[in-house]
Design a protein around this motif. Structure first.
Motif, mmCIF file in Angstrom:
data_model
loop_
_atom_site.group_PDB
_atom_site.id
_atom_site.type_symbol
_atom_site.label_atom_id
_atom_site.label_comp_id
_atom_site.label_asym_id
_atom_site.label_seq_id
_atom_site.Cartn_x
_atom_site.Cartn_y
_atom_site.Cartn_z
ATOM 1 N N THR A 68 10.184 1.360 -1.328
ATOM 2 C CA THR A 68 8.803 1.394 -1.839
ATOM 3 C C THR A 68 7.864 2.042 -0.832
ATOM 4 O O THR A 68 7.020 2.863 -1.189
ATOM 5 C CB THR A 68 8.321 -0.030 -2.146
ATOM 6 O OG1 THR A 68 9.250 -0.653 -3.033
ATOM 7 C CG2 THR A 68 6.946 -0.010 -2.794
ATOM 8 N N VAL A 69 8.016 1.696 0.450
ATOM 9 C CA VAL A 69 7.166 2.286 1.484
ATOM 10 C C VAL A 69 7.470 3.765 1.640
ATOM 11 O O VAL A 69 6.566 4.591 1.811
ATOM 12 C CB VAL A 69 7.376 1.550 2.824
ATOM 13 C CG1 VAL A 69 6.581 2.220 3.929
ATOM 14 C CG2 VAL A 69 6.948 0.109 2.691
ATOM 15 N N VAL A 122 -2.714 -3.600 -0.795
ATOM 16 C CA VAL A 122 -1.826 -2.468 -0.535
ATOM 17 C C VAL A 122 -1.513 -2.372 0.957
ATOM 18 O O VAL A 122 -0.342 -2.179 1.355
ATOM 19 C CB VAL A 122 -2.456 -1.157 -1.033
ATOM 20 C CG1 VAL A 122 -1.627 0.040 -0.609
ATOM 21 C CG2 VAL A 122 -2.604 -1.182 -2.551
ATOM 22 N N ALA A 123 -2.546 -2.507 1.799
ATOM 23 C CA ALA A 123 -2.324 -2.454 3.252
ATOM 24 C C ALA A 123 -1.392 -3.576 3.701
ATOM 25 O O ALA A 123 -0.484 -3.362 4.515
ATOM 26 C CB ALA A 123 -3.664 -2.538 3.989
ATOM 27 N N ALA A 124 -1.620 -4.778 3.151
ATOM 28 C CA ALA A 124 -0.742 -5.904 3.498
ATOM 29 C C ALA A 124 0.673 -5.661 2.994
ATOM 30 O O ALA A 124 1.648 -5.996 3.681
ATOM 31 C CB ALA A 124 -1.305 -7.199 2.910
ATOM 32 N N GLY A 153 6.389 -5.759 -3.778
ATOM 33 C CA GLY A 153 5.689 -4.549 -4.184
ATOM 34 C C GLY A 153 4.537 -4.251 -3.255
ATOM 35 O O GLY A 153 4.262 -4.991 -2.307
ATOM 36 N N LEU A 154 3.829 -3.156 -3.531
ATOM 37 C CA LEU A 154 2.685 -2.798 -2.702
ATOM 38 C C LEU A 154 1.500 -3.727 -2.921
ATOM 39 O O LEU A 154 0.681 -3.920 -2.024
ATOM 40 C CB LEU A 154 2.263 -1.357 -2.986
ATOM 41 C CG LEU A 154 3.150 -0.256 -2.413
ATOM 42 C CD1 LEU A 154 2.646 1.103 -2.855
ATOM 43 C CD2 LEU A 154 3.196 -0.337 -0.897
ATOM 44 N N PHE A 155 1.381 -4.316 -4.105
ATOM 45 C CA PHE A 155 0.239 -5.165 -4.423
ATOM 46 C C PHE A 155 0.582 -6.651 -4.343
ATOM 47 O O PHE A 155 -0.209 -7.445 -3.849
ATOM 48 C CB PHE A 155 -0.296 -4.846 -5.824
ATOM 49 C CG PHE A 155 -0.826 -3.457 -5.979
ATOM 50 C CD1 PHE A 155 -2.135 -3.160 -5.641
ATOM 51 C CD2 PHE A 155 -0.014 -2.437 -6.443
ATOM 52 C CE1 PHE A 155 -2.629 -1.883 -5.772
ATOM 53 C CE2 PHE A 155 -0.493 -1.154 -6.587
ATOM 54 C CZ PHE A 155 -1.805 -0.866 -6.242
ATOM 55 N N THR A 156 1.735 -7.039 -4.839
ATOM 56 C CA THR A 156 2.098 -8.449 -4.927
ATOM 57 C C THR A 156 3.545 -8.665 -4.505
ATOM 58 O O THR A 156 4.345 -7.729 -4.457
ATOM 59 C CB THR A 156 1.918 -8.990 -6.360
ATOM 60 O OG1 THR A 156 2.764 -8.229 -7.255
ATOM 61 C CG2 THR A 156 0.468 -8.889 -6.810
ATOM 62 N N ASN A 171 -0.244 -9.825 -1.818
ATOM 63 C CA ASN A 171 0.293 -9.601 -0.477
ATOM 64 C C ASN A 171 -0.681 -10.005 0.615
ATOM 65 O O ASN A 171 -0.268 -10.429 1.698
ATOM 66 C CB ASN A 171 0.678 -8.131 -0.312
ATOM 67 C CG ASN A 171 1.930 -7.780 -1.089
ATOM 68 O OD1 ASN A 171 2.807 -8.617 -1.302
ATOM 69 N ND2 ASN A 171 2.020 -6.540 -1.535
ATOM 70 N N ASN A 172 -1.973 -9.856 0.345
ATOM 71 C CA ASN A 172 -2.970 -10.231 1.338
ATOM 72 C C ASN A 172 -2.920 -11.722 1.650
ATOM 73 O O ASN A 172 -3.184 -12.147 2.774
ATOM 74 C CB ASN A 172 -4.362 -9.836 0.838
ATOM 75 C CG ASN A 172 -5.413 -9.928 1.928
ATOM 76 O OD1 ASN A 172 -5.143 -9.636 3.083
ATOM 77 N ND2 ASN A 172 -6.604 -10.352 1.568
ATOM 78 N N GLU A 173 -2.574 -12.539 0.640
ATOM 79 C CA GLU A 173 -2.479 -13.985 0.845
ATOM 80 C C GLU A 173 -1.300 -14.337 1.742
ATOM 81 O O GLU A 173 -1.339 -15.342 2.459
ATOM 82 C CB GLU A 173 -2.344 -14.694 -0.503
ATOM 83 C CG GLU A 173 -3.563 -14.585 -1.403
ATOM 84 C CD GLU A 173 -4.764 -15.306 -0.814
ATOM 85 O OE1 GLU A 173 -4.567 -16.371 -0.187
ATOM 86 O OE2 GLU A 173 -5.895 -14.811 -0.967
#
Length: 286
Positions: A68-69, A122-124, A153-156, A171-173
């Protein structure tokens, strides 16, 4: 079909001739720029495609990057190369690209502010995929979330809780909290705390617990099992036992050793006392 008046033909013809002459003059003046822009466009397109493919192959072959990255970074490189080609072509026509770049920068800033939460996820997600604090199939906890990772994933990040419930976590969480990975390392330590009566033999309790640990084939010999007195509580002497086992055997070993310790203590007469409190009554002086 209505015919145009003859009187209008000379005027229209003159206008068309004027436009053709103007276009021809502009073409003569900018022929060199057009040729240069066409050459730059062709070379830029070929170079952008070659560099983009080379970057995709290099990122895909890298073992340190998740697919994914790799795809995400490949797309960024591709769009950046196309942007460079576009700016270079516009420069050949004498277009002032500074204002265009500034406008695009302002637009990117506005979009970034509007999508601040999404971009932080996305960054996380990129950091999680690069740093790899957990992988698909591993069991983790982060804050109140506990479960086995089923997708990143990139978002979750998708997880399945021990009770079988599906959880989708931004992902931020996850990235902003300490992550405990229960299955990353091959071995894990289990600690059992058992209280015995003050009248019981500590040495006997130690020997019985060590015998139980040695009798279980899943308990590792290195590090060797340990038995110790961990506390002198109000109603009992707390005896602790630490053993190491394979991570996959942890739950079964913890359940089984807890059960057999209770059964063995009952067999040999070691008591696990209930909390007790001594109450004394003092007679009042006459």
């Amino acid at each position: 079909m209505t015919s145009k008046p003859l009187s209008t033909l000379p005027t229209e013809l003159a206008t068309e001739l004027t436009f053709a002459a103007t276009a021809l003059g502009w073409l003569r003046e900018n022929l060199v720029h057009l040729a240069g822009a066409l050459v730059v466009l062709i070379i830029g397109v070929i170079a952008a495609r070659l560099l983009s493919r080379a970057a995709d192959k290099a990122l895909t072959r890298s073992e340190r990057l998740e697919p994914t990255v790799a795809k995400f970074l490949g797309n960024i490189i591709k769009y950046a190369l196309w942007a460079v080609v576009l700016v270079t072509v516009l420069t050949q026509f004498g277009v002032e690209t500074t204002s265009i770049i500034a406008a695009l920068g302002g637009l990117a800033l506005a979009v970034g502010l509007a999508l601040q939460g999404t971009l932080s996820n996305v960054a996380a997600g990129v950091m999680i995929l690069v740093q790899r604090p957990f992988r698909v199939g591993e069991t983790i906890s982060a804050g109140p979330v506990l479960g086995t990772v089923s997708g990143i994933g990139l978002f979750t990040t998708e997880m399945v809780q021990p009770d079988g419930l599906y959880v989708m976590v931004p992902n931020n969480e996850l990235w902003n909290k300490p992550i405990i990975n229960f299955t990353r390392l091959p071995t894990r330590r289990f600690e059992l705390q058992v209280g015995i009566s003050y009248a019981d033999s500590i040495q006997q309790a130690r020997e019985e617990l060590l015998a139980l640990a040695k009798a279980d084939a899943r308990v590792l010999e290195d590090p060797a099992p340990e038995v110790f007195v961990s506390a002198l509580a109000d109603s009992a002497v707390t005896v602790g036992m630490r053993v190491w086992c394979a991570t996959g055997d942890y739950l079964a070993v913890s359940w089984d050793l807890t059960e057999v310790a209770k059964l063995r203590f009952d067999e040999v007469g070691l008591t696990i006392p209930f909390p007790q409190r001594e109450v004394r009554t003092v007679a009042a002086a006459a």
